[in-house]
Design an enzyme around this catalytic site. Structure first.
Site, PDB file in Angstrom:
ATOM      1  N   CYS A 115       0.821  -1.213   0.000  1.00  0.00           N
ATOM      2  CA  CYS A 115       0.000   0.000   0.000  1.00  0.00           C
ATOM      3  C   CYS A 115       0.853   1.260   0.000  1.00  0.00           C
ATOM      4  CB  CYS A 115      -0.948   0.005   1.186  1.00  0.00           C
ATOM      5  SG  CYS A 115      -2.036  -1.417   1.162  1.00  0.00           S
ATOM      6  N   HIS A 254      -3.797   6.893   2.496  1.00  0.00           N
ATOM      7  CA  HIS A 254      -4.103   5.602   1.885  1.00  0.00           C
ATOM      8  C   HIS A 254      -5.505   5.186   2.324  1.00  0.00           C
ATOM      9  CE1 HIS A 254      -4.075   1.500   0.747  1.00  0.00           C
ATOM     10  NE2 HIS A 254      -3.951   1.042   1.978  1.00  0.00           N
ATOM     11  N   ASN A 284     -10.074  -0.744  -1.165  1.00  0.00           N
ATOM     12  CA  ASN A 284      -8.619  -0.548  -1.017  1.00  0.00           C
ATOM     13  C   ASN A 284      -7.931  -1.095  -2.279  1.00  0.00           C
ATOM     14  OD1 ASN A 284      -5.927  -0.651  -0.358  1.00  0.00           O
ATOM     15  ND2 ASN A 284      -6.208  -1.629   1.632  1.00  0.00           N
TER      16      ASN A 284
HETATM   17  N1  ACO Z   1     -18.723  -9.911   6.977  1.00  0.00           N
HETATM   18  C1  ACO Z   1     -19.376 -10.157   8.128  1.00  0.00           C
HETATM   19  N2  ACO Z   1     -18.748 -10.441   9.277  1.00  0.00           N
HETATM   20  C2  ACO Z   1     -17.413 -10.453   9.267  1.00  0.00           C
HETATM   21  C3  ACO Z   1     -16.674 -10.205   8.093  1.00  0.00           C
HETATM   22  C4  ACO Z   1     -17.384  -9.925   6.918  1.00  0.00           C
HETATM   23  N3  ACO Z   1     -16.774  -9.671   5.752  1.00  0.00           N
HETATM   24  N4  ACO Z   1     -15.369 -10.299   8.393  1.00  0.00           N
HETATM   25  C5  ACO Z   1     -15.286 -10.586   9.706  1.00  0.00           C
HETATM   26  N5  ACO Z   1     -16.515 -10.693  10.229  1.00  0.00           N
HETATM   27  C6  ACO Z   1     -16.896 -10.978  11.600  1.00  0.00           C
HETATM   28  C7  ACO Z   1     -15.790 -11.648  12.373  1.00  0.00           C
HETATM   29  O1  ACO Z   1     -15.809 -13.036  12.166  1.00  0.00           O
HETATM   30  C8  ACO Z   1     -16.130 -11.249  13.780  1.00  0.00           C
HETATM   31  O2  ACO Z   1     -17.144 -12.105  14.245  1.00  0.00           O
HETATM   32  P1  ACO Z   1     -17.120 -12.642  15.761  1.00  0.00           P
HETATM   33  O3  ACO Z   1     -17.217 -11.398  16.619  1.00  0.00           O
HETATM   34  O4  ACO Z   1     -18.325 -13.516  15.831  1.00  0.00           O
HETATM   35  O5  ACO Z   1     -15.816 -13.336  15.917  1.00  0.00           O
HETATM   36  C9  ACO Z   1     -16.737  -9.870  13.649  1.00  0.00           C
HETATM   37  O6  ACO Z   1     -17.137  -9.744  12.281  1.00  0.00           O
HETATM   38  C10 ACO Z   1     -15.787  -8.736  13.983  1.00  0.00           C
HETATM   39  O7  ACO Z   1     -14.543  -9.006  13.341  1.00  0.00           O
HETATM   40  P2  ACO Z   1     -13.304  -8.134  13.609  1.00  0.00           P
HETATM   41  O8  ACO Z   1     -12.132  -8.803  12.970  1.00  0.00           O
HETATM   42  O9  ACO Z   1     -13.252  -7.759  15.053  1.00  0.00           O
HETATM   43  O10 ACO Z   1     -13.687  -6.822  12.789  1.00  0.00           O
HETATM   44  P3  ACO Z   1     -12.881  -5.505  12.724  1.00  0.00           P
HETATM   45  O11 ACO Z   1     -13.697  -4.423  13.285  1.00  0.00           O
HETATM   46  O12 ACO Z   1     -11.472  -5.651  13.223  1.00  0.00           O
HETATM   47  O13 ACO Z   1     -12.829  -5.271  11.152  1.00  0.00           O
HETATM   48  C11 ACO Z   1     -11.302  -5.416   9.305  1.00  0.00           C
HETATM   49  C12 ACO Z   1     -12.124  -6.190  10.330  1.00  0.00           C
HETATM   50  C13 ACO Z   1     -12.270  -4.623   8.439  1.00  0.00           C
HETATM   51  C14 ACO Z   1     -10.534  -6.414   8.463  1.00  0.00           C
HETATM   52  C15 ACO Z   1     -10.361  -4.448  10.064  1.00  0.00           C
HETATM   53  O14 ACO Z   1      -9.654  -5.153  11.056  1.00  0.00           O
HETATM   54  C16 ACO Z   1      -9.394  -3.776   9.151  1.00  0.00           C
HETATM   55  O15 ACO Z   1      -9.770  -2.978   8.311  1.00  0.00           O
HETATM   56  N6  ACO Z   1      -8.105  -4.029   9.328  1.00  0.00           N
HETATM   57  C17 ACO Z   1      -7.071  -3.452   8.498  1.00  0.00           C
HETATM   58  C18 ACO Z   1      -6.793  -4.383   7.389  1.00  0.00           C
HETATM   59  C19 ACO Z   1      -6.292  -3.679   6.158  1.00  0.00           C
HETATM   60  O16 ACO Z   1      -6.532  -2.522   5.918  1.00  0.00           O
HETATM   61  N7  ACO Z   1      -5.618  -4.425   5.321  1.00  0.00           N
HETATM   62  C20 ACO Z   1      -5.264  -3.938   4.046  1.00  0.00           C
HETATM   63  C21 ACO Z   1      -3.857  -3.855   3.738  1.00  0.00           C
HETATM   64  S1  ACO Z   1      -2.926  -2.877   4.815  1.00  0.00           S
HETATM   65  C22 ACO Z   1      -3.518  -1.395   4.675  1.00  0.00           C
HETATM   66  O17 ACO Z   1      -4.015  -1.070   3.631  1.00  0.00           O
HETATM   67  C23 ACO Z   1      -3.401  -0.503   5.795  1.00  0.00           C
END
Ligand code: ACO
Length: 329
Positions: A115, A254, A284
């Site tokens: 990224c 980003h 993204n």
């Molecule tokens: N749809 C529905 N439910 C989902 C999904 C989905 N797509 N994905 C996860 N869940 C569920 C999980 O299983 C979890 O359920 P549980 O509570 O029963 O265990 C619940 O939703 C919450 O999951 P979390 O992982 O706590 O959700 P979070 O708020 O952390 O969001 C996310 C997840 C969106 C991936 C977030 O952590 C994030 O954006 N992280 C950064 C990742 C990123 O940006 N990566 C890209 C490359 S690096 C960069 O660009 C910076």
């Protein structure tokens, strides 16, 4: 020290035609439009068609840059393509673009910083311009994330999209790119990784069965580091230049997650109306997000001569950084 600086003389973007909405994703994985929008801010993303690759998106960007800057292809000196989804390991995407646009006098290379690919590329291109040896440098950030997404992994597949953007750099003695601050911390490598397909786990039937060629992430860990990394580097570059968040006309972070952007902007004192957020439309696009947003801002007349514009990224590696522009028309 050289008095030459690099300035951006043209911007461009290219998004594939096909759009995949959150509702489309509901039919593929166990997710919902409500969850995706509330957790990330994403409503839809663009996705490539069959046989469409990063070089196709990049070639459109390069052609627009030529048209906007009124240069002939033979005047381009260097082509840098930031990407983690090159068409092939070799030849480079930059070489394919060079051939497609007939830039016979250009050399170039692909740059892998996830990224942060565009930010790292912009610093590299700016340094080449500052050397005084090059007049016209193209920097493109592009990713075809759907080529490495596991559509069985709902944590990951819902956040990414395909697309890219780019800039043309030329020499100036005035403003342009006035500062940069780049970082890397390889101890974060395991949290965002494509394990297979390289020299560590070469492609094999087993690696494909293990789904090793798809991107895998620990979303929560990445989230925490992204907020801290983007906020810290943005605050530091402002401080180094005796500026505050109030001096920034436009912050282009980003686009990974709207919650990451909101938290990072708040921590470095930049008010909401001066933050560019377009993740709702594109998801993204990895190395594509910042040049896409910059090109939209320029086309929409949001950047004026003399404005301070701050670009900040965070990505796999971990890699992160900020570039400060004092815009020069
Ligand atoms: N749809 C529905 N439910 C989902 C999904 C989905 N797509 N994905 C996860 N869940 C569920 C999980 O299983 C979890 O359920 P549980 O509570 O029963 O265990 C619940 O939703 C919450 O999951 P979390 O992982 O706590 O959700 P979070 O708020 O952390 O969001 C996310 C997840 C969106 C991936 C977030 O952590 C994030 O954006 N992280 C950064 C990742 C990123 O940006 N990566 C890209 C490359 S690096 C960069 O660009 C910076």
């Amino acid at each position: 020290m050289s008095s030459i600086k690099a300035k951006i003389v043209a911007t461009a973007r290219s998004l594939p035609e096909n759009i995949m909405t959150n509702h489309d994703l509901e039919k593929i994985v166990d997710t919902s439009d409500h969850w995706i929008q509330s957790r990330t801010g994403i409503k839809q993303r663009h996705v490539v068609g069959e046989n469409e690759a990063s070089s196709d998106i990049s070639t459109k960007i390069a052609l627009t840059l030529l048209e906007k800057s009124q240069l002939s292809p033979t005047e381009i000196d260097v082509i840098i393509v930031g990407t983690v989804t090159p068409d092939h390991f070799t030849p480079s995407t930059a070489a394919i673009v060079q051939n497609n646009i007939n830039a016979k006098n250009a050399w170039g290379f692909d740059l892998s910083a996830a990224c942060s690919g565009f930010i790292y590329g912009l610093e590299t291109g700016s340094s080449l311009i500052k050397s005084g040896n090059y007049n016209n440098v193209m920097v493109i950030g592009v990713d075809t994330m759907t080529s490495i997404l596991d559509f069985q992994d709902r944590d990951t597949c819902v956040i990414f999209g395909d697309g890219g953007g780019g800039v043309l750099l030329q020499q100036t003695k005035n403003n342009g790119i006035i500062d940069s601050l780049l970082h890397m911390d390889g101890s974060g490598g395991e949290y965002l990784i494509i394990p297979g397909g390289g020299s560590k786990i070469p492609a094999s039937v087993k690696s494909v069965e293990n789904r090793d060629h798809f991107i895998k992430q620990d979303g929560k860990t990445v989230f925490k580091h992204a907020v801290r990394g983007m906020a810290d580097v943005s605050s530091k570059i402002l401080k180094n230049n005796n500026l505050t968040g109030n001096d920034i006309s436009l912050f282009i972070p980003h686009q990974a997650n709207k919650r990451i952007i909101d938290a990072a902007a708040e921590r470095c004192g930049i008010s909401k109306e001066r933050v560019l957020i377009n993740i709702g439309k594109y998801g993204n696009t990895t190395a594509g997000t910042i040049p896409i947003a910059l090109s939209e801002a320029v086309d929409d007349g949001k950047i004026k001569n003399g404005d301070y514009v701050l670009l900040s990224s965070f990505g796999a590696g971990f890699t992160w950084g900020s570039i400060l522009l004092k815009w020069e028309d």
